[in-house]
Design a protein around this motif. Structure first.
Motif, short mmCIF file in Angstrom:
data_model
loop_
_atom_site.label_atom_id
_atom_site.label_comp_id
_atom_site.label_asym_id
_atom_site.label_seq_id
_atom_site.Cartn_x
_atom_site.Cartn_y
_atom_site.Cartn_z
N UNK A 101 0.81 -1.21 0.00
CA UNK A 101 0.00 0.00 0.00
C UNK A 101 0.85 1.27 0.00
N UNK A 102 0.19 2.40 -0.23
CA UNK A 102 0.92 3.66 -0.33
C UNK A 102 1.60 4.03 0.98
N UNK A 103 0.95 3.74 2.11
CA UNK A 103 1.53 4.04 3.42
C UNK A 103 2.18 2.78 3.98
N UNK A 104 3.47 2.90 4.31
CA UNK A 104 4.25 1.76 4.84
C UNK A 104 4.31 1.89 6.37
N UNK A 105 3.93 0.79 7.05
CA UNK A 105 3.97 0.78 8.52
C UNK A 105 5.07 -0.17 9.00
N UNK A 106 5.71 0.23 10.10
CA UNK A 106 6.76 -0.60 10.69
C UNK A 106 6.20 -1.95 11.09
N UNK A 107 6.95 -3.03 10.76
CA UNK A 107 6.54 -4.38 11.11
C UNK A 107 5.59 -5.02 10.13
N UNK A 108 5.20 -4.31 9.06
CA UNK A 108 4.25 -4.86 8.10
C UNK A 108 4.87 -4.96 6.71
N UNK A 109 4.47 -5.98 5.92
CA UNK A 109 5.02 -6.14 4.57
C UNK A 109 4.40 -5.15 3.59
N UNK A 110 5.13 -4.88 2.51
CA UNK A 110 4.63 -4.03 1.44
C UNK A 110 5.38 -4.39 0.16
N UNK A 137 9.19 -3.75 6.60
CA UNK A 137 9.88 -2.75 7.41
C UNK A 137 10.04 -3.27 8.83
N UNK A 138 11.21 -3.05 9.42
CA UNK A 138 11.47 -3.51 10.78
C UNK A 138 10.48 -2.88 11.76
N UNK A 139 10.12 -3.64 12.79
CA UNK A 139 9.03 -3.22 13.68
C UNK A 139 9.43 -2.07 14.61
N UNK A 140 10.67 -2.02 15.05
CA UNK A 140 11.01 -1.07 16.11
C UNK A 140 11.62 0.24 15.66
N UNK A 141 11.62 0.55 14.35
CA UNK A 141 12.28 1.76 13.89
C UNK A 141 11.43 2.99 14.15
N UNK A 142 12.09 4.15 14.25
CA UNK A 142 11.38 5.41 14.43
C UNK A 142 10.66 5.79 13.15
N UNK A 143 9.54 6.54 13.26
CA UNK A 143 8.80 6.94 12.06
C UNK A 143 9.52 8.05 11.30
N UNK A 144 10.19 7.70 10.21
CA UNK A 144 10.85 8.67 9.35
C UNK A 144 11.19 7.99 8.02
N UNK A 192 26.30 0.87 -11.61
CA UNK A 192 25.71 2.13 -11.16
C UNK A 192 24.88 1.83 -9.91
N UNK A 193 24.45 2.88 -9.25
CA UNK A 193 23.55 2.68 -8.11
C UNK A 193 22.54 3.82 -8.05
N UNK A 194 21.36 3.51 -7.55
CA UNK A 194 20.28 4.47 -7.42
C UNK A 194 19.76 4.40 -5.98
N UNK A 195 19.58 5.56 -5.37
CA UNK A 195 19.08 5.63 -3.99
C UNK A 195 17.60 5.99 -3.97
N UNK A 196 16.81 5.20 -3.28
CA UNK A 196 15.38 5.46 -3.11
C UNK A 196 15.10 5.76 -1.64
N UNK A 197 14.06 6.53 -1.39
CA UNK A 197 13.70 6.88 -0.01
C UNK A 197 12.26 6.47 0.26
N UNK A 198 12.06 5.72 1.33
CA UNK A 198 10.73 5.18 1.66
C UNK A 198 10.34 5.62 3.07
N UNK A 199 9.27 6.42 3.21
CA UNK A 199 8.82 6.81 4.54
C UNK A 199 8.20 5.61 5.27
N UNK A 200 8.58 5.43 6.53
CA UNK A 200 8.02 4.37 7.38
C UNK A 200 7.23 5.02 8.50
N UNK A 201 6.00 4.58 8.69
CA UNK A 201 5.13 5.12 9.72
C UNK A 201 4.97 4.12 10.87
N UNK A 202 4.64 4.64 12.02
CA UNK A 202 4.35 3.80 13.18
C UNK A 202 2.87 3.90 13.53
#
Length: 688
Positions: free
Chosen positions: A416-425, A486-493, A513-523
């Motif tokens: 889903x669009x919103x990623x939560x800590x401890x849950x698959x996506x 996403x790991x369960x105990x991480x801070x929301x950022x 080559x390498x490409x960096x992606x950024x994924x917000x994780x919510x609690x």
């Protein structure tokens, strides 16, 4: 008037103390600054990242508060402490610097003879623990710690020691991260100890924690240390931390810009603030030199006179673009209009951007970071004619003379669009060959995750983090889907995922080559309720009871617009607005409930706790209290009136028993009101 005089007296005292401390520090310059062994701390702890400061510059000082009931010198005999407050310590016994006539507490690391040989501190934990406790009991000191803090590296003013963080209640095993604004003294690295040696850069900073132990009278206070390293500006770029990620991510949600000579190339670059805080005086500078350690990726065989340096004509003194401030998660897009050089070779050019910013308004020194952004420049006039290509094949191999495809992640999103800590996506990437005429084959994509405390934030389902594509023609795209958790105990950022690419082109094998992606994780928000109290527990119809309890934020995200709603047939509907509750903090509910009907069940009053997340989405939790509402007692006046009506006449019959009952009811009501007022006054005193 008395309150005002008290406030002014306190302020005058703080100013006087500050001036005294500043005078001592400025005159002495002779104390020892050293790294403090914080293993003996009970409540005050260093943050995860080492803290660095620069002389003369502001910095945000971080400290971690909490206790586990086993480590440290002063573990309280309780699973919870209350009314927790934290300040930078202004105890002169820790801030002074061995001036004459200065009262100084014994340093338990030193032997009884007063000699300060370092060999005396070899067994710091064993000796320090015992000596520190003995010293505390012997001298009945509140501020006892088996280390001398030494030189104080921060500028002292009236506001330094008035910064106070209130945490309410804290349970054993619960921790909170706090921050304080300070400015490093410009002469911090020039101070000398008694032996004439300058500081090694480490400073022990004392903090004091005040707290109450349930069932124990009086407020406890303890002073403990954290460590700060002060280095020169060239040694430490960012004063907040030595392990800080970049504040800005570049090029999100945009394709590689393309320009063709002789047309002017107009493009913009996206810079998103991912630092977690507002940044000030942001300047984006385009360097007239290509990014260091990066080379041009040629898309066509260039003529011998073609150049592969900065591809644009420099028509302005600089290409700096300034922004007063950039909010957290805000994206700025500086735009450029550039004329392509006449002899620029066709290819992907790594442009060098330098971003500078300040962590606080008016700060003296900028923090800086470098980023690379590719643009695709096409110059048909500088392409080698076909008849000369065979001649070039006999030349020695040079990576810059070989053409290769350019594999990029054109766009990506999560399901889903919103990623939560401890849950698959599912991470969905649109992988594109940005080259216009060069194909790619044998493509291998390997994903690696950012780590927190040596553990990956994102893990791949099944453990296989590699994806392969057979081929990708010029300009073609392919969708790649990867199942992550996403790991369960991480801070929301926001956390990073790096896509490492390895592929073949006709003239370039095993390109990387390498490409960096950024994924917000919510609690997910979490809360609990405690300390329910209803006074009195039983009321008559028309009377009121005082209901109080605490709402504890046990999660890692702030609860917004918290409200408690009370609804039941026996009471008048009521609500209490609590406001926002930060992680680890407690919001207090205090509401008067009015009885309207006699209780017909066990007296349970449902309580619905409503709150919102940062996006304004509404949630609720259920709780309950107990309150019994009874029929109003019939007083002697009521009985007299009823009797008079039955007898059909007036008069005032003798009613000693009814009079006693009425008086008892009134007295009970008076006592209940007195208890409520006394309890509220106590709460008010505790909150001051």
């Amino acid at each position: 008037m008395q309150g005002k005089r008290s406030f002014h007296s306190m302020l005058s005292g703080v100013l006087a103390l500050s001036l005294l401390l500043f005078s001592c520090l400025a005159q002495a310059g002779r104390a020892e600054a050293s790294y403090v062994n914080t293993n003996m701390n009970t409540f005050i702890h260093d943050p995860v990242d080492a803290q660095n400061g620069v002389p003369g510059q502001e910095m945000e000082l971080h400290v971690r508060i909490g206790y586990n009931g086993s480590n440290g010198l002063y573990n309280p005999p309780t699973d919870e402490i209350q009314n927790v407050r934290v300040r930078l310590s202004n105890d002169q016994n820790y801030l002074s610097v061995n001036e004459p006539n200065q009262v100084k507490k014994e340093n338990p690391y030193r032997n009884s003879s007063g000699e300060g040989d370092d060999s005396e501190a070899e067994d710091a934990w064993e000796k320090g623990y015992k000596a520190g406790k003995n010293n505390a009991y012997k001298n009945k000191l509140n501020y006892v710690y088996p280390v001398d803090g030494g030189v104080y590296p921060f500028e002292i003013n009236a506001s330094l020691f008035t910064q106070e963080k209130r945490l309410g209640s804290m349970k054993k095993g619960q921790y909170a991260d706090l921050s304080f604004k300070v400015r490093v003294r410009s002469d911090a690295l020039k101070m000398k100890d008694n032996a004439g040696k300058t500081s090694d850069g480490y400073f022990g900073i004392p903090f004091t924690i005040w707290y109450d132990i349930p069932g124990v009278s009086g407020t406890q206070n303890k002073t403990e240390f954290i460590n700060v390293y002060v280095g020169e500006a060239g040694e430490v770029k960012n004063p907040a931390t030595s392990n800080k990620d970049k504040a800005f991510t570049i090029g999100e949600q945009q394709s590689t810009p393309v320009g063709t000579r002789p047309e002017v190339m107009n493009y913009s670059v996206n810079f998103r603030n991912q630092s977690g805080k507002t940044l000030y005086d942001v300047t984006v500078k385009l360097s007239p030199a290509l990014a260091e350690n990066e080379s041009v990726q040629l898309t066509q065989n260039p003529k011998s006179e073609a150049v592969k340096d900065f591809p644009f004509d420099i028509n302005e003194a600089n290409y700096d673009q300034k922004f007063d401030k950039v909010e957290d998660n805000e994206t700025i897009s500086p735009g450029y209009s550039m004329a392509i050089k006449q002899n620029a070779a066709s290819g992907f050019y790594p442009l060098h951007y330098i971003i500078s910013y300040k962590l606080a308004p008016g700060a003296d020194v900028n923090a800086t970071e470098d980023d690379t952004f590719f643009v695709n420049v096409q110059n048909p006039a500088m392409v080698q004619p076909p008849e000369k290509k065979d001649e070039d094949k006999t030349r020695d191999f040079n990576a810059n003379d070989r053409t290769k495809a350019r594999i990029v992640v054109d766009s990506y999103h999560t399901e889903p669009e919103t990623v939560y800590a401890g849950q698959p996506f599912v991470l969905v990437m649109n992988v594109k060959n940005a080259s216009q005429n060069i194909g790619a084959s044998n493509i291998l994509l390997n994903l690696s995750s950012e780590k927190v405390s040596d553990s990956a934030v994102f893990s791949v389902e099944g453990g296989a983090s590699s994806i392969s594509l057979n081929d990708l023609g010029a300009g073609k795209s392919s969708e790649v889907r990867v199942q992550l958790t996403a790991a369960a105990g991480v801070d929301p950022k926001t956390y990073g995922v790096t896509v490492n690419e390895k592929y073949d082109s006709p003239d370039f094998k095993n390109a990387e080559e390498k490409v960096d992606l950024n994924i917000p994780v919510n609690q997910i928000a979490r809360l609990s309720c405690s300390n329910f109290d209803v006074t009195p527990e039983s009321v008559e119809i028309g009377a009121e009871a005082d209901a109080t309890f605490g709402i504890n934020n046990t999660g890692k995200v702030t609860l917004y617009n918290v409200e408690a709603v009370f609804e039941a047939p026996s009471i008048k509907s009521a609500s209490a607005y609590v406001g926002n509750i930060k992680p680890g903090e407690t919001g207090n509910v205090d509401v008067m409930l009015s009885g309207v009907a006699a209780t017909e069940d066990d007296g349970t009053i449902p309580v619905k706790i409503n709150y919102e997340n940062v996006n304004g989405e509404k949630f609720s939790e259920d709780a309950k209290i107990t309150l019994t509402v009874v029929e109003k007692l019939e007083t002697d006046d009521d009985m007299q009136e009823s009797k008079a009506e039955k007898e059909g006449g007036g008069g005032s019959p003798v009613r000693p028993i009814y009079g006693i009952v009425g008086a008892a009811a009134v007295l009970s009501l008076v006592f209940a009101v007195f208890r409520i007022l006394k309890r509220r006054r106590k709460k008010k005193d505790e909150s001051i």
